[in-house]
Design a protein around this motif. Structure first.
Motif, PDB file in Angstrom:
ATOM      1  N   ASN A 200      17.760 108.512   0.194  1.00 25.11           N
ATOM      2  CA  ASN A 200      16.784 109.572   0.459  1.00 25.11           C
ATOM      3  C   ASN A 200      15.668 109.567  -0.588  1.00 25.11           C
ATOM      4  OD1 ASN A 200      18.134 110.471   2.688  1.00 25.11           O
ATOM      5  ND2 ASN A 200      19.106 112.210   1.672  1.00 25.11           N
TER       6      ASN A 200
ATOM      7  N   ASP B  17      14.617 112.799  -8.108  1.00 27.69           N
ATOM      8  CA  ASP B  17      13.563 111.811  -7.875  1.00 27.69           C
ATOM      9  C   ASP B  17      12.211 112.465  -8.089  1.00 27.69           C
ATOM     10  OD1 ASP B  17      12.251 112.754  -5.285  1.00 27.69           O
ATOM     11  OD2 ASP B  17      14.299 112.530  -4.571  1.00 27.69           O
TER      12      ASP B  17
ATOM     13  N   SER C 162      16.411 115.462  10.709  1.00 26.83           N
ATOM     14  CA  SER C 162      15.699 114.401  10.005  1.00 26.83           C
ATOM     15  C   SER C 162      14.215 114.542  10.248  1.00 26.83           C
ATOM     16  CB  SER C 162      16.170 113.030  10.503  1.00 26.83           C
ATOM     17  OG  SER C 162      15.447 112.008   9.862  1.00 26.83           O
ATOM     18  N   THR C 163      13.435 114.270   9.211  1.00 29.00           N
ATOM     19  CA  THR C 163      11.987 114.256   9.408  1.00 29.00           C
ATOM     20  C   THR C 163      11.489 112.827   9.563  1.00 29.00           C
ATOM     21  OG1 THR C 163      11.640 114.180   7.029  1.00 29.00           O
ATOM     22  CG2 THR C 163      11.618 116.361   8.055  1.00 29.00           C
ATOM     23  N   LYS C 164      12.447 111.879   9.524  1.00 23.33           N
ATOM     24  CA  LYS C 164      12.050 110.467   9.585  1.00 23.33           C
ATOM     25  C   LYS C 164      11.861 110.041  11.019  1.00 23.33           C
ATOM     26  CE  LYS C 164      14.296 110.019   5.250  1.00 23.33           C
ATOM     27  NZ  LYS C 164      15.519 109.715   4.517  1.00 23.33           N
TER      28      LYS C 164
ATOM     29  N   THR D 145      18.950 109.129  10.881  1.00 22.21           N
ATOM     30  CA  THR D 145      19.757 109.804  11.891  1.00 22.21           C
ATOM     31  C   THR D 145      19.989 111.263  11.500  1.00 22.21           C
ATOM     32  OG1 THR D 145      21.581 108.693  10.789  1.00 22.21           O
ATOM     33  CG2 THR D 145      20.995 107.907  12.955  1.00 22.21           C
TER      34      THR D 145
HETATM   35  N1  LIG Z   1      15.131 113.221  -1.932  1.00 19.92           N
HETATM   36  C1  LIG Z   1      14.448 113.738  -0.899  1.00 19.92           C
HETATM   37  N2  LIG Z   1      13.114 113.943  -0.983  1.00 19.92           N
HETATM   38  C2  LIG Z   1      12.430 114.462   0.069  1.00 19.92           C
HETATM   39  N3  LIG Z   1      12.992 114.807   1.246  1.00 19.92           N
HETATM   40  C3  LIG Z   1      14.317 114.623   1.395  1.00 19.92           C
HETATM   41  C4  LIG Z   1      15.111 114.079   0.333  1.00 19.92           C
HETATM   42  N4  LIG Z   1      16.403 114.036   0.775  1.00 19.92           N
HETATM   43  C5  LIG Z   1      16.391 114.518   2.026  1.00 19.92           C
HETATM   44  N5  LIG Z   1      15.156 114.855   2.426  1.00 19.92           N
HETATM   45  C6  LIG Z   1      14.771 115.447   3.724  1.00 19.92           C
HETATM   46  O1  LIG Z   1      15.952 115.893   4.390  1.00 19.92           O
HETATM   47  C7  LIG Z   1      16.086 115.253   5.655  1.00 19.92           C
HETATM   48  C8  LIG Z   1      17.553 115.052   5.952  1.00 19.92           C
HETATM   49  O2  LIG Z   1      18.107 114.099   5.060  1.00 19.92           O
HETATM   50  P1  LIG Z   1      19.388 113.268   5.529  1.00 19.92           P
HETATM   51  O3  LIG Z   1      19.745 112.333   4.441  1.00 19.92           O
HETATM   52  O4  LIG Z   1      20.442 114.204   5.993  1.00 19.92           O
HETATM   53  O5  LIG Z   1      18.885 112.502   6.816  1.00 19.92           O
HETATM   54  P2  LIG Z   1      17.867 111.282   6.893  1.00 19.92           P
HETATM   55  O6  LIG Z   1      17.670 110.684   5.547  1.00 19.92           O
HETATM   56  O7  LIG Z   1      16.660 111.745   7.615  1.00 19.92           O
HETATM   57  O8  LIG Z   1      18.647 110.258   7.822  1.00 19.92           O
HETATM   58  P3  LIG Z   1      19.943 109.414   7.401  1.00 19.92           P
HETATM   59  O9  LIG Z   1      20.369 109.837   6.033  1.00 19.92           O
HETATM   60  O10 LIG Z   1      20.967 109.754   8.433  1.00 19.92           O
HETATM   61  O11 LIG Z   1      19.508 107.997   7.446  1.00 19.92           O
HETATM   62  C9  LIG Z   1      15.283 113.990   5.540  1.00 19.92           C
HETATM   63  O12 LIG Z   1      14.834 113.539   6.798  1.00 19.92           O
HETATM   64  C10 LIG Z   1      14.112 114.433   4.638  1.00 19.92           C
HETATM   65  O13 LIG Z   1      13.138 115.132   5.369  1.00 19.92           O
END
Ligand SMILES: Nc1ncnc2c1ncn2[C@@H]1O[C@H](COP(=O)(O)OP(=O)(O)OP(=O)(O)O)[C@@H](O)[C@H]1O
Ligand SMILES: [Mg+2]
Length: 253
Positions: free
Chosen positions: A141, A169, A188-190, A196
């Motif tokens: 992340n 970070d 998820s914002t991705k 996912t």
């Molecule tokens: N270190 C971070 N900095 C900025 N945004 C974050 C960070 N960690 C998480 N997020 C936000 O939280 C959301 C959810 O995180 P999560 O790890 O659960 O899912 P993801 O990274 O989108 O997908 P996946 O981990 O399943 O590949 C992310 O899509 C992002 O928007």
């Protein structure tokens, strides 16, 4: 390039791992639902036994066969996801965190640094695989949030009643409405399948399994710090507070 390929391979591996965990918990719940079906069918059969018409008997046969088959599928799934966890060994949390960082470091681009401040902590022990998953997800992340370059700081502090792990970070950070929902499953914002949305959900589940808690500190432009507390567990007491640490080859070279 090779680095990009390695990163995407690592992401896929990680998601498989995360999905495995999720599959495990879904399997468990389905299992709890299948057994009443099997048992109730058996009772229904006993009750109606001699008086049932052939059509009803056939239907009960089908329910019986299908539910047993479902139970078999689910128990296979449970076994395969359990296998991953049970083969895991317990280690002091500080050792496990070091392994976790070592495991993710090679996959990072050269423009990203991981700084560590790891205090020795033998009073809390964890499954190495759990820490690999936590560190892997949080670092992944952080990497996404940093857009190419930056520093990730992994710290572990020993506390009286447990240990505190934090992963910080200096990336983009989160808006308040994202931060609040970040740990929900499938949030998820991705875009275009890059996320996912199970990463933080899985991390939270693991942490709760240890009786700990997790918080997210983040704001746009100020990066993100994930803080996790692991309590000393009752069954860890054998090691806790022992002034003479056992001779465990701490020499190092
Ligand atoms: N270190 C971070 N900095 C900025 N945004 C974050 C960070 N960690 C998480 N997020 C936000 O939280 C959301 C959810 O995180 P999560 O790890 O659960 O899912 P993801 O990274 O989108 O997908 P996946 O981990 O399943 O590949 C992310 O899509 C992002 O928007
Ligand atoms: Mg993630």
């Amino acid at each position: 390039t090779e680095e990009v390929e390695r990163e995407s391979r690592r992401l896929v591996e990680q998601q498989m791992f995360a999905l495995g965990q999720l599959a495990g918990s879904v399997a468990h719940e389905i299992n709890n639902l299948i057994h009443p079906i099997i048992n109730l069918t058996k009772r229904l059969r006993l009750r109606t036994g001699p008086t049932a018409d052939p059509e009803s008997t056939r239907m009960m046969d089908l329910i019986d066969i299908s539910s047993r088959q479902a139970a078999t599928v689910v128990s296979e799934l449970l076994q395969s996801t359990r296998g991953e966890r049970w083969k895991d060994i317990d280690r002091p949390i500080s050792t496990a965190v070091e392994h976790g960082v070592d495991a993710v470091r090679p996959a990072l681009p050269a423009s990203m640094r991981v700084d560590t401040v790891i205090e020795e902590c033998t009073t809390v022990s964890v499954k190495v695989g759990d820490i690999l998953q936590i560190v892997g997800n949080l670092v992944s992340n952080a990497v996404h949030a940093m857009n190419g370059a930056g520093t990730i700081t992994v710290s572990l502090s020993k506390l009286d009643d447990g240990a505190r792990l934090s992963i910080a970070d200096d990336g983009a950070g989160m808006e308040e409405n994202v931060r609040r929902r970040a740990m929900q499953p499938f949030f998820s914002t991705k875009v275009d399948g890059r996320g996912t949305g199970v990463g933080l959900y899985v991390v939270q589940r693991i942490v709760r399994g240890y009786g700990g808690w997790i918080t997210l500190d983040s704001s746009p432009g100020h990066g993100t710090t994930v803080t996790i507390f692991f309590p000393i567990r009752k069954d860890d007491h054998g090691n806790a507070g022992n002034p003479d640490t056992p001779p465990q080859g701490s020499g190092g070279g």
